[in-house]
Design an enzyme around this catalytic site. Structure first.
Site, PDB file in Angstrom:
ATOM      1  N   LEU A   1       0.856  -1.180   0.000  1.00 42.42           N
ATOM      2  CA  LEU A   1       0.000   0.000   0.000  1.00 42.42           C
ATOM      3  C   LEU A   1       0.893   1.232   0.000  1.00 42.42           C
ATOM      4  O   LEU A   1       1.968   1.232   0.618  1.00 42.42           O
ATOM      5  CB  LEU A   1      -0.895   0.030   1.248  1.00 42.42           C
ATOM      6  CG  LEU A   1      -2.111  -0.901   1.260  1.00 42.42           C
ATOM      7  CD1 LEU A   1      -2.699  -0.938   2.673  1.00 42.42           C
ATOM      8  CD2 LEU A   1      -3.164  -0.450   0.252  1.00 42.42           C
ATOM      9  N   ASP A   2       0.459   2.291  -0.666  1.00 43.71           N
ATOM     10  CA  ASP A   2       1.204   3.541  -0.640  1.00 43.71           C
ATOM     11  C   ASP A   2       1.209   4.102   0.779  1.00 43.71           C
ATOM     12  O   ASP A   2       0.290   3.831   1.565  1.00 43.71           O
ATOM     13  CB  ASP A   2       0.573   4.554  -1.592  1.00 43.71           C
ATOM     14  CG  ASP A   2       0.629   4.086  -3.033  1.00 43.71           C
ATOM     15  OD1 ASP A   2       1.718   3.706  -3.490  1.00 43.71           O
ATOM     16  OD2 ASP A   2      -0.424   4.099  -3.699  1.00 43.71           O
TER      17      ASP A   2
END
Length: 222
Positions: A44-45
């Protein structure tokens, strides 16, 4: 012969990542606690939150299988501003009036199914041997390649003040930031709620789901 400690515990660990730290920081934290080899089934960013499926011990050898799972996200898309990265961390590209609801719904209809969109500049894709996000941080402008992405479900939950709340079920390798950019906006928030049969409500970094149990759950959704 005893099993090396680095391969135990073996199984799946579900983590609920907060906004801020990278996915690799979460992996490192879990690895430090268990002492086992640890990988992930899709990052995930840093700005995003939600479910990280971590693979521990011998389960790391099955990374490809877990990486291919569909993923569900809840996203708030600001349709008044586009950014260089498709998220709040990028520089503003342009500001404009938000579309009317009927215009948004028509645009969403064109983004369901198989679509070909540019990969975001701040991504882990390699460009000439270098990670795209590193080039972006260095200020190097590159033309990002496109990718066929799969959007199985895309539902508009609410729309007010130029902010669209979306519920998306997408295939592996699909960037929600690319979808936001295609709509003329950026992801203000992004939360992953599901990875295959696993739910964020189950997240508990102190619990290792036995590999046999995890594989049984994978088989049940096919």
């Amino acid at each position: 012969m005893p099993v090396p400690k680095a391969l135990e515990p073996t199984g799946v660990i579900l983590a609920d990542k907060p906004a801020g730290p990278s996915s690799f920081a979460v992996v490192a934290r879990v690895r430090a606690r268990t002492g086992a080899k640890t990988g992930h089934a899709g990052t995930l960013d840093p700005f995003a939150t939600g479910l990280l499926v971590l693979l521990s011990g011998r389960a790391t050898s099955l990374q490809d299988r877990f990486m291919k799972l569909d993923k569900r996200y809840m996203a708030e898309v600001d349709l008044r501003v586009r950014t260089t990265t498709g998220d709040p961390e990028g520089e503003q590209l342009d500001e404009h009036d938000a579309p009317e609801r009927h215009e948004l719904e028509a645009a969403l209809a064109g983004l369901r199914g198989e679509i070909e969109l540019p990969i975001p500049a701040a991504s882990a894709v390699k460009i000439r041997g270098e990670r795209a996000y590193r080039l972006h941080r260095q200020g190097v402008a590159v033309e990002m390649p496109t990718r066929v992405m799969r959007v199985h479900e895309l539902e508009l939950l609410s729309y007010a003040g130029g902010i669209a709340r979306l519920d998306l079920l997408v295939g592996s390798g699909t960037y929600v930031r690319s979808i936001a950019d295609a709509l003329g906006g950026h992801c203000a928030t992004l939360r992953r709620t599901e990875v295959g049969p696993f739910r964020v409500e189950e997240a508990d970094e102190s619990r290792v789901v036995p590999l046999e149990d995890a594989l049984s759950r994978l088989a049940s959704v096919r």
